[in-house]
Design an enzyme around this catalytic site. Structure first.
Site, PDB file in Angstrom:
ATOM      1  N   ASP A   1       3.782   1.454  -4.289  1.00 26.06           N
ATOM      2  CA  ASP A   1       2.743   1.909  -5.205  1.00 26.06           C
ATOM      3  C   ASP A   1       2.585   0.863  -6.308  1.00 26.06           C
ATOM      4  OD1 ASP A   1       1.385   3.451  -7.303  1.00 26.06           O
ATOM      5  OD2 ASP A   1       1.837   5.159  -6.007  1.00 26.06           O
TER       6      ASP A   1
ATOM      7  N   LYS B   1     -13.283   1.233 -13.108  1.00 27.05           N
ATOM      8  CA  LYS B   1     -13.631  -0.120 -12.651  1.00 27.05           C
ATOM      9  C   LYS B   1     -14.118  -0.968 -13.825  1.00 27.05           C
ATOM     10  CE  LYS B   1     -12.658   0.357  -8.346  1.00 27.05           C
ATOM     11  NZ  LYS B   1     -11.561  -0.371  -7.752  1.00 27.05           N
TER      12      LYS B   1
ATOM     13  N   SER C   1     -17.312  -2.697  -8.266  1.00 30.03           N
ATOM     14  CA  SER C   1     -18.316  -1.890  -7.580  1.00 30.03           C
ATOM     15  C   SER C   1     -19.663  -1.999  -8.262  1.00 30.03           C
ATOM     16  CB  SER C   1     -17.843  -0.437  -7.613  1.00 30.03           C
ATOM     17  OG  SER C   1     -18.887   0.425  -7.275  1.00 30.03           O
TER      18      SER C   1
ATOM     19  N   ASN D   1     -19.456   9.746   1.543  1.00 33.82           N
ATOM     20  CA  ASN D   1     -20.443   8.676   1.728  1.00 33.82           C
ATOM     21  C   ASN D   1     -21.320   8.926   2.947  1.00 33.82           C
ATOM     22  OD1 ASN D   1     -17.771   6.842   0.600  1.00 33.82           O
ATOM     23  ND2 ASN D   1     -19.691   6.871  -0.519  1.00 33.82           N
ATOM     24  N   LEU D   2     -22.487   8.314   2.892  1.00 31.43           N
ATOM     25  CA  LEU D   2     -23.513   8.618   3.886  1.00 31.43           C
ATOM     26  C   LEU D   2     -23.128   8.218   5.321  1.00 31.43           C
ATOM     27  CD1 LEU D   2     -26.354   9.617   4.537  1.00 31.43           C
ATOM     28  CD2 LEU D   2     -27.216   7.362   3.892  1.00 31.43           C
TER      29      LEU D   2
ATOM     30  N   TYR E   1     -14.331   7.448 -12.236  1.00 30.40           N
ATOM     31  CA  TYR E   1     -14.096   6.391 -11.249  1.00 30.40           C
ATOM     32  C   TYR E   1     -14.774   5.094 -11.702  1.00 30.40           C
ATOM     33  CZ  TYR E   1     -14.906   3.409  -7.223  1.00 30.40           C
ATOM     34  OH  TYR E   1     -15.000   2.316  -6.405  1.00 30.40           O
TER      35      TYR E   1
ATOM     36  N   ASP F   1       0.861  -1.191   0.000  1.00 33.63           N
ATOM     37  CA  ASP F   1       0.000   0.000   0.000  1.00 33.63           C
ATOM     38  C   ASP F   1       0.892   1.233   0.000  1.00 33.63           C
ATOM     39  OD1 ASP F   1      -1.888   2.102   0.919  1.00 33.63           O
ATOM     40  OD2 ASP F   1      -3.212   0.440   1.444  1.00 33.63           O
TER      41      ASP F   1
HETATM   42  P1  NAD Z   1      -9.523   2.946   0.823  1.00 33.36           P
HETATM   43  O1  NAD Z   1      -9.162   4.227   0.164  1.00 33.36           O
HETATM   44  O2  NAD Z   1      -9.770   2.940   2.275  1.00 33.36           O
HETATM   45  O3  NAD Z   1      -8.444   1.813   0.478  1.00 33.36           O
HETATM   46  C1  NAD Z   1      -7.715   1.810  -0.715  1.00 33.36           C
HETATM   47  C2  NAD Z   1      -6.263   1.639  -0.365  1.00 33.36           C
HETATM   48  O4  NAD Z   1      -5.488   1.607  -1.558  1.00 33.36           O
HETATM   49  C3  NAD Z   1      -5.717   2.775   0.496  1.00 33.36           C
HETATM   50  O5  NAD Z   1      -5.056   2.225   1.610  1.00 33.36           O
HETATM   51  C4  NAD Z   1      -4.733   3.507  -0.420  1.00 33.36           C
HETATM   52  O6  NAD Z   1      -3.659   4.068   0.291  1.00 33.36           O
HETATM   53  C5  NAD Z   1      -4.315   2.386  -1.357  1.00 33.36           C
HETATM   54  N1  NAD Z   1      -3.866   2.822  -2.681  1.00 33.36           N
HETATM   55  C6  NAD Z   1      -4.496   3.669  -3.547  1.00 33.36           C
HETATM   56  N2  NAD Z   1      -3.775   3.795  -4.660  1.00 33.36           N
HETATM   57  C7  NAD Z   1      -2.679   3.001  -4.528  1.00 33.36           C
HETATM   58  C8  NAD Z   1      -1.568   2.712  -5.361  1.00 33.36           C
HETATM   59  N3  NAD Z   1      -1.419   3.286  -6.552  1.00 33.36           N
HETATM   60  N4  NAD Z   1      -0.640   1.835  -4.908  1.00 33.36           N
HETATM   61  C9  NAD Z   1      -0.766   1.262  -3.675  1.00 33.36           C
HETATM   62  N5  NAD Z   1      -1.791   1.523  -2.857  1.00 33.36           N
HETATM   63  C10 NAD Z   1      -2.741   2.376  -3.274  1.00 33.36           C
HETATM   64  O7  NAD Z   1     -10.814   2.399   0.050  1.00 33.36           O
HETATM   65  P2  NAD Z   1     -11.742   1.148   0.383  1.00 33.36           P
HETATM   66  O8  NAD Z   1     -13.097   1.671   0.711  1.00 33.36           O
HETATM   67  O9  NAD Z   1     -11.060   0.222   1.301  1.00 33.36           O
HETATM   68  O10 NAD Z   1     -11.850   0.518  -1.069  1.00 33.36           O
HETATM   69  C11 NAD Z   1     -11.015  -0.538  -1.511  1.00 33.36           C
HETATM   70  C12 NAD Z   1     -11.337  -0.831  -2.967  1.00 33.36           C
HETATM   71  O11 NAD Z   1     -12.733  -1.137  -3.083  1.00 33.36           O
HETATM   72  C13 NAD Z   1     -11.087   0.344  -3.914  1.00 33.36           C
HETATM   73  O12 NAD Z   1     -10.552  -0.161  -5.114  1.00 33.36           O
HETATM   74  C14 NAD Z   1     -12.471   0.915  -4.140  1.00 33.36           C
HETATM   75  O13 NAD Z   1     -12.572   1.551  -5.384  1.00 33.36           O
HETATM   76  C15 NAD Z   1     -13.334  -0.332  -4.082  1.00 33.36           C
HETATM   77  N6  NAD Z   1     -14.737  -0.061  -3.700  1.00 33.36           N
HETATM   78  C16 NAD Z   1     -15.013   0.609  -2.541  1.00 33.36           C
HETATM   79  C17 NAD Z   1     -16.343   0.895  -2.201  1.00 33.36           C
HETATM   80  C18 NAD Z   1     -16.678   1.656  -0.950  1.00 33.36           C
HETATM   81  O14 NAD Z   1     -17.804   2.176  -0.848  1.00 33.36           O
HETATM   82  N7  NAD Z   1     -15.794   1.752   0.039  1.00 33.36           N
HETATM   83  C19 NAD Z   1     -17.386   0.468  -3.029  1.00 33.36           C
HETATM   84  C20 NAD Z   1     -17.074  -0.235  -4.192  1.00 33.36           C
HETATM   85  C21 NAD Z   1     -15.733  -0.494  -4.516  1.00 33.36           C
HETATM   86  N1  UFG Z   2     -26.281  10.790   0.690  1.00 34.42           N
HETATM   87  C1  UFG Z   2     -26.854  11.888   1.316  1.00 34.42           C
HETATM   88  N2  UFG Z   2     -26.014  12.736   1.961  1.00 34.42           N
HETATM   89  C2  UFG Z   2     -24.669  12.570   2.030  1.00 34.42           C
HETATM   90  C3  UFG Z   2     -24.095  11.424   1.383  1.00 34.42           C
HETATM   91  C4  UFG Z   2     -24.947  10.570   0.718  1.00 34.42           C
HETATM   92  O1  UFG Z   2     -28.064  12.083   1.280  1.00 34.42           O
HETATM   93  O2  UFG Z   2     -23.967  13.391   2.624  1.00 34.42           O
HETATM   94  C5  UFG Z   2     -27.179   9.823   0.009  1.00 34.42           C
HETATM   95  C6  UFG Z   2     -26.908   9.667  -1.479  1.00 34.42           C
HETATM   96  O3  UFG Z   2     -27.622  10.625  -2.218  1.00 34.42           O
HETATM   97  C7  UFG Z   2     -27.367   8.224  -1.722  1.00 34.42           C
HETATM   98  C8  UFG Z   2     -27.046   7.520  -0.408  1.00 34.42           C
HETATM   99  O4  UFG Z   2     -26.939   8.553   0.567  1.00 34.42           O
HETATM  100  O5  UFG Z   2     -28.762   8.197  -1.908  1.00 34.42           O
HETATM  101  C9  UFG Z   2     -25.736   6.737  -0.446  1.00 34.42           C
HETATM  102  O6  UFG Z   2     -24.698   7.597  -0.893  1.00 34.42           O
HETATM  103  P1  UFG Z   2     -23.155   7.197  -0.775  1.00 34.42           P
HETATM  104  O7  UFG Z   2     -22.365   8.330  -1.318  1.00 34.42           O
HETATM  105  O8  UFG Z   2     -22.854   6.726   0.584  1.00 34.42           O
HETATM  106  O9  UFG Z   2     -23.063   5.914  -1.723  1.00 34.42           O
HETATM  107  P2  UFG Z   2     -23.315   5.754  -3.285  1.00 34.42           P
HETATM  108  O10 UFG Z   2     -24.307   4.642  -3.436  1.00 34.42           O
HETATM  109  O11 UFG Z   2     -23.621   7.024  -3.933  1.00 34.42           O
HETATM  110  O12 UFG Z   2     -21.893   5.296  -3.788  1.00 34.42           O
HETATM  111  C10 UFG Z   2     -21.113   4.329  -3.091  1.00 34.42           C
HETATM  112  C11 UFG Z   2     -19.634   4.593  -3.350  1.00 34.42           C
HETATM  113  C12 UFG Z   2     -19.319   4.358  -4.803  1.00 34.42           C
HETATM  114  C13 UFG Z   2     -19.736   2.957  -5.167  1.00 34.42           C
HETATM  115  C14 UFG Z   2     -21.211   2.767  -4.870  1.00 34.42           C
HETATM  116  C15 UFG Z   2     -21.658   1.373  -5.169  1.00 34.42           C
HETATM  117  O13 UFG Z   2     -19.311   5.927  -3.026  1.00 34.42           O
HETATM  118  O14 UFG Z   2     -17.941   4.488  -5.007  1.00 34.42           O
HETATM  119  O15 UFG Z   2     -21.471   3.041  -3.501  1.00 34.42           O
HETATM  120  O16 UFG Z   2     -20.862   0.466  -4.519  1.00 34.42           O
HETATM  121  F1  UFG Z   2     -19.515   2.773  -6.473  1.00 34.42           F
END
Ligand code: NAD
Ligand code: UFG
Length: 343
Positions: free
Chosen positions: A59, A153, A125, A198-199, A149, A32
């Site tokens: 990285d 993916k 995602s 995020n919410l 973004y 990481d």
């Molecule tokens: P996060 O940001 O907490 O974790 C991602 C990690 O990757 C971090 O520790 C960051 O330092 C590391 N990183 C980023 N770029 C890098 C690089 N070039 N080299 C090495 N390390 C790197 O995010 P998360 O919520 O744990 O998400 C993990 C994965 O899941 C991501 O790929 C994200 O897109 C995907 N994802 C997350 C959500 C969500 O809502 N959290 C939903 C769908 C998909």
């Molecule tokens: N929301 C609010 N207020 C806020 C944040 C969010 O009302 O401050 C609402 C949004 O409009 C949505 C719901 O809460 O209706 C969830 O929003 P999030 O931003 O928490 O989540 P999303 O579903 O929009 O997106 C998330 C991640 C994306 C991922 C997706 C599906 O951010 O990266 O889930 O996995 F792709």
């Protein structure tokens, strides 16, 4: 003991997954660059599992270091979490997202090829489904994205599909719905660097007094109460999904069976509205979460929840924890660490 390379393992989902891997007898090696995480998360995981975790600060864009890492470990598989994930930032800085998420994955796949590692679990995602034609969302639904973004993916999924057609390669693409919650110790959790997008982290930061009030993005959707509906999945359930994916790869390896590209939803199968989540949080924790209704956020869809049939039949996985448990765990993490890992 099988070595598993965990890129992005210091992040929110990665750190929770490390616990499940160690508990199941795998040896995770974290790689990481800490661009969106803290090494403290790894220390805390070590405390939970009572074991040292191998950590390499690196990285995925650094191909030489990746090669060095593969040379010194005999990896069975890679879980590839490393990626940038802020939708709004990706619209402003698309090249950064394509470079990090797409070029970074290409580097990783090339190095995996060079070292004959053919098992990958990829963090995809629900965003790849765009605006779904109906609910629940099944894996065969058409894919489309409206922001860089999401495109990154989707591009990686296309690359993985082509790679799996070209040679013996196994890529399980886990399409996460909305992860929330924290480990029950309250020592690791989601730690957004800036104001949360995020919410759930927004709600918990309002509850702890770090933010004043929640803005609810629209109450005029065609949903139960007009606010957006999502499939919120507990982070421990999500972490266990990765373990099941890995076990599926191990079984495939034993049976000499090529899995190829396999997209799998990880969600709960049911939807919760914004106001339902706010109410559940208040009820579970006794905290007040003031909110105001504002206009819709650009790019949001009304409702999104998964069909989890495939995860059940293929991986023998299904979510166990409910929203109340996720609210309690989030709150324990937030109140013990009001400033995240810097507390
Ligand atoms: P996060 O940001 O907490 O974790 C991602 C990690 O990757 C971090 O520790 C960051 O330092 C590391 N990183 C980023 N770029 C890098 C690089 N070039 N080299 C090495 N390390 C790197 O995010 P998360 O919520 O744990 O998400 C993990 C994965 O899941 C991501 O790929 C994200 O897109 C995907 N994802 C997350 C959500 C969500 O809502 N959290 C939903 C769908 C998909
Ligand atoms: N929301 C609010 N207020 C806020 C944040 C969010 O009302 O401050 C609402 C949004 O409009 C949505 C719901 O809460 O209706 C969830 O929003 P999030 O931003 O928490 O989540 P999303 O579903 O929009 O997106 C998330 C991640 C994306 C991922 C997706 C599906 O951010 O990266 O889930 O996995 F792709």
């Amino acid at each position: 003991m099988k070595n598993i390379l965990v890129t992005g393992g210091a992040g929110y989902i990665g750190s929770h997954t490390l616990i499940e891997l160690v508990k199941a007898g795998f040896n995770p090696v974290v790689y990481d660059n800490l661009s969106n995480s803290s090494v403290i998360a790894i220390d805390r995981v070590e405390n939970i599992v009572n074991q040292k975790i191998d950590f390499i600060k690196g990285d995925v864009l650094d191909k030489d270091l990746l090669k060095q890492t593969f040379k010194t470990h005999n990896f069975f598989a890679v879980i590839h979490f490393a990626g940038l994930k802020a939708v709004g930032e990706s619209v402003k800085e698309p090249l950064k997202y394509y470079q990090n998420n797409v070029a970074g994955t290409l580097n990783l796949l090339e190095v995996m090829s060079e070292f004959g590692v053919q098992n990958l679990v990829f963090s995809s995602s629900a965003t790849v489904y765009g605006s779904p034609k109906s609910l629940p969302i099944f894996e065969h639904f058409p894919r489309s994205c409206t922001n860089p973004y999401g495109q990154s993916k989707l591009m990686v999924e296309y690359i993985l599909e082509d790679l799996c057609k070209s040679k013996a390669f196994n890529a399980i693409s886990l399409r996460y719905f909305n992860p929330i919650g924290a480990y029950q110790t309250g020592t690791i959790g989601e730690d957004p660097k800036d104001i949360p997008n995020n919410l759930m982290p927004y709600i918990s930061q309002v509850a702890v007094g770090k933010l004043q009030k929640l803005s609810v993005f629209g109450d005029d959707y065609d949903t139960i109460d007009g606010t957006g509906v999502r499939d919120y999945i507990h982070i421990i359930d999500l972490a266990k999904g990765h373990l099941k994916a890995l076990e599926y790869l191990v079984k495939g390896d034993k049976d000499n069976h090529i899995i190829g590209f396999e997209p799998i939803n990880l969600g709960t199968g049911s939807g919760t509205s914004v106001l339902q989540l706010v109410n559940a949080f208040e009820k579970a924790t006794g905290q007040n979460v003031p909110y105001v209704i504002v206009s819709r956020r650009a790019g949001d869809i009304a409702s999104c929840y998964a069909s989890c049939d495939k995860a059940k039949s293929l991986l023998n996985w299904q979510a166990q924890f409910d929203i109340t448990r996720a609210c309690l765990d989030t709150w324990r993490w937030q109140k013990n660490n009001p400033m995240g890992y810097q507390s």
